[in-house]
Motif scaffolding. Structure first.
Motif, PDB file in Angstrom:
ATOM      1  N   LEU A 128      -8.032  -6.287   0.986  1.00 37.12           N
ATOM      2  CA  LEU A 128      -8.090  -4.904   1.906  1.00 37.12           C
ATOM      3  C   LEU A 128      -9.337  -4.191   1.163  1.00 37.12           C
ATOM      4  O   LEU A 128      -9.834  -3.069   1.831  1.00 37.12           O
ATOM      5  CB  LEU A 128      -6.842  -4.037   2.076  1.00 37.12           C
ATOM      6  N   SER A 153      -5.070   0.723   5.420  1.00 40.15           N
ATOM      7  CA  SER A 153      -5.540  -0.202   6.222  1.00 40.15           C
ATOM      8  C   SER A 153      -5.032   0.072   7.564  1.00 40.15           C
ATOM      9  O   SER A 153      -4.393   1.097   7.801  1.00 40.15           O
ATOM     10  CB  SER A 153      -4.883  -1.754   5.935  1.00 40.15           C
ATOM     11  N   HIS A 195      -3.062  -9.172  -1.985  1.00 42.48           N
ATOM     12  CA  HIS A 195      -3.311  -8.643  -0.656  1.00 42.48           C
ATOM     13  C   HIS A 195      -4.115  -7.208  -0.631  1.00 42.48           C
ATOM     14  O   HIS A 195      -5.016  -7.136   0.150  1.00 42.48           O
ATOM     15  CB  HIS A 195      -1.899  -8.155   0.129  1.00 42.48           C
ATOM     16  N   SER A 252       0.906  -1.267  -0.055  1.00 44.09           N
ATOM     17  CA  SER A 252      -0.039  -0.037   0.045  1.00 44.09           C
ATOM     18  C   SER A 252       1.001   1.305  -0.059  1.00 44.09           C
ATOM     19  O   SER A 252       0.567   2.063  -0.758  1.00 44.09           O
ATOM     20  CB  SER A 252      -0.908   0.070   1.429  1.00 44.09           C
ATOM     21  N   GLU A 299      -2.723  -1.773   8.860  1.00 46.08           N
ATOM     22  CA  GLU A 299      -1.544  -2.272   9.005  1.00 46.08           C
ATOM     23  C   GLU A 299      -0.297  -1.120   9.087  1.00 46.08           C
ATOM     24  O   GLU A 299      -0.465   0.020   9.162  1.00 46.08           O
ATOM     25  CB  GLU A 299      -1.373  -3.028   7.697  1.00 46.08           C
TER      26      GLU A 299
END
Length: 569
Positions: A374, A162, A370, A153, A164
């Protein structure tokens, strides 16, 4: 700036907490981006030894506040008595994160705009909560391990989309959330409002006035960063209406559109205006920091959550003089809707796809998978609105705000809980039209209505014109407008070569990026997708830099030949 770390033991694990606390003490000089001699530390400890709250600051005369059986500490701007906080940061005035520790455990909460972040981690022995992700990682686990899949990202957009972080095992708390950690961890998140009203500008106006009211007690004029756009102009109008003296500052060359228009705004309000132009050499060259130094700075200050493409506030002495700007005014214009040409479900789907899966062909299958996990799927107009608040404010701005907090606590009216609650009660499509912002400016400072905007008309006027043209089968006249020169897009062959070499020589980056496609992003001394190149360069630097080690000596600055289109007023 205030840095907090709280640790709470799980049942029968109180002795283990001491190891986490000592690791935090040892790591603070790496996690707090100011000179070590400026840091003051305080600690609170539960009688049984299983709960600790550690606080560090470079602010004069600040310390955590006593609370029943414990202590409470607030990061950010809260105009009230912090001792009265009940734990719900989203229901209080201001923009802040609150941390509380007592004999039962620890809790933390975020505002509607999580510009002041809360990070957390959990081990088999304890819970760790703080507002610096690196410190949370080191206190919890004792080492640095990057979450490489999560970095896709940052590589795509220059910030996280996100909860994260760059650090494995460390996550960010969403907006309007409350975390409680004792024997177990619980997180509750209130849903963001989905407004449908098209009236209610009075509530927004009242919230803005309330947000700046404490500035009336400031002895000296406050500082406003003023550009040629809508948002900082609204702040100027707000200060004018509230009777708060201010001094306006604009960065850029004299012929930059921001400078040209900001000068007119300041003149209309009769306020002092200062232009800070970058210094040039006699050959009209701009002196810039080496790209590796830009990366090192953003990694240490913004913790690897922001791209080195961004210009972050430099270090300096802490000042009690309030500063303001137009940051995140898009909240009053529909969030990400403000940058969309259409406001339809299909347009929302396209915009959401471009956020989460930008440059798909450049990324590996694993990175794209991934991102797919998200990505948000709803196509209502509230999606760009909420995405903006959750990630553009909560991740991008929260990272850049860390740089500002080293030098003082900025007052940001657009991020005040009262303003956001009133704004989100309004239909996002209505806010996107810019009628709300236009009405607020006319209400606060009617004289600014005639001052042109940098970059175009008010949206409700330009779209009305488009509708007339389409209905009469006319063609919109072509209008070419040169973009202001940006050295980061045309850095010259020396800097472009450094960027390409670092990206191509990063094997860890190859886990998420197809390195064979990177050369196409370069065209001699120009970058075909400048922000993306800087994002990739930042991630490559993150994966190869030990931010806990000594800061390297600054490299020699580099010269970039300017190319600035002339703009007439």
């Amino acid at each position: 700036m205030r840095v907090f770390l709280a640790v709470a033991a799980k049942p029968h694990q109180r002795a283990a907490v001491q190891h986490a606390v000592q690791r935090a003490r040892d790591a603070i000089t790496a996690a707090f981006p100011v000179r070590p001699e400026l840091i003051r530390a305080t600690e609170w400890r539960a009688a049984h030894g299983g709960v600790h709250l550690l606080a560090w600051t470079n602010e004069p005369d600040w310390s955590p506040s006593a609370a029943p059986d414990g202590v409470i500490a607030v990061a950010g701007h809260h105009p009230g008595d912090v001792r009265a906080l009940t734990g719900d940061a989203a229901g209080e005035p201001g923009c802040f994160a609150a941390f509380r520790a007592d004999e039962d455990g620890i809790s933390a909460s975020t505002s509607l705009a999580p510009a002041d972040p809360v990070y957390y981690a959990e081990t088999s022995e304890f819970h760790v909560v703080g507002n610096r992700a690196l410190l949370v990682r080191l206190a919890a686990f004792g080492d640095i391990r990057h979450d490489v899949p999560a970095l896709q990202s940052l590589a795509r957009q220059g910030y996280f989309l996100s909860e994260e972080t760059p650090y494995a095992g460390v996550r960010s708390l969403p907006p309007a959330s409350r975390l409680v950690a004792g024997e177990r961890l619980t997180i509750t998140t209130d849903p963001l409002p989905e407004g449908v009203n098209r009236t209610g500008s009075q509530r927004v106006a009242a919230g803005l006035l309330a947000a700046v009211e404490p500035l009336l007690q400031t002895p000296d004029p406050v500082r406003l960063t003023l550009t040629g756009g809508r948002d900082s102009r609204l702040i100027a109008a707000l200060l004018h209406a509230a009777g708060i003296p201010f001094h306006a500052v604009t960065s850029g060359f004299d012929d930059h559109p921001d400078v040209v228009v900001a000068r007119q705004v300041a003149a209309a309000l009769g306020v002092e205006h200062e232009v800070q132009a970058p210094p040039l050499t006699p050959r009209s060259e701009l002196r810039v920091a080496h790209p590796a130094d830009r990366v090192d700075n953003v990694l240490r200050v913004c913790e690897g959550m922001l791209s080195a493409y961004e210009n972050i506030t430099g270090d300096g002495a802490y000042s009690l003089r309030p500063s303001l700007g137009g940051h995140n005014g898009e909240i009053l214009r529909g969030g990400y809707l403000s940058g969309m040409e259409e406001a339809t479900p299909e347009a929302v789907r396209r915009r959401t796809q471009s956020l989460f899966l930008a440059h798909r062909a450049l990324f590996t299958d694993a990175a794209n998978a991934h991102a797919e996990e998200l990505a948000w799927r709803s196509d209502t107009l509230h999606v760009p609105d909420h995405l903006y608040l959750r990630f553009r404010v909560g991740r991008w701005h929260a990272a850049s705000r860390a740089a500002m907090l080293r030098r003082g606590t900025p007052v940001q009216p657009f991020l005040d809980n009262r303003v956001i609650a009133a704004a989100l009660a309004l239909d996002p499509g209505f806010r996107r039209s810019e009628r709300l912002v236009h009405k607020l400016i006319k209400t606060f400072a009617p004289g600014l209505a005639a001052v042109p905007l940098e970059g175009g008309q008010w949206r409700f006027r330009s779209e009305r014109r488009l509708a007339r043209l389409w209905s009469s089968a006319q063609r919109l006249p072509s209008r070419r407008q040169d973009k202001p020169w940006n050295w980061r897009a045309e850095p010259g062959e020396e800097i472009a070569g450094e960027l390409e070499r670092a990206i191509m020589s990063s094997p860890d980056l190859g886990e998420i990026v197809r390195l064979d496609k990177v050369p196409a992003l370069f065209d001699g001394g120009k970058l075909t997708k400048a922000p993306l190149v800087w994002h990739l360069y930042t991630v490559a630097g993150l994966l190869s830099t030990d931010v806990t080690g000594p800061r390297p000596a600054a490299r020699e600055t580099l010269l970039v030949q300017t190319r600035r289109p002339k703009v007439t007023s």
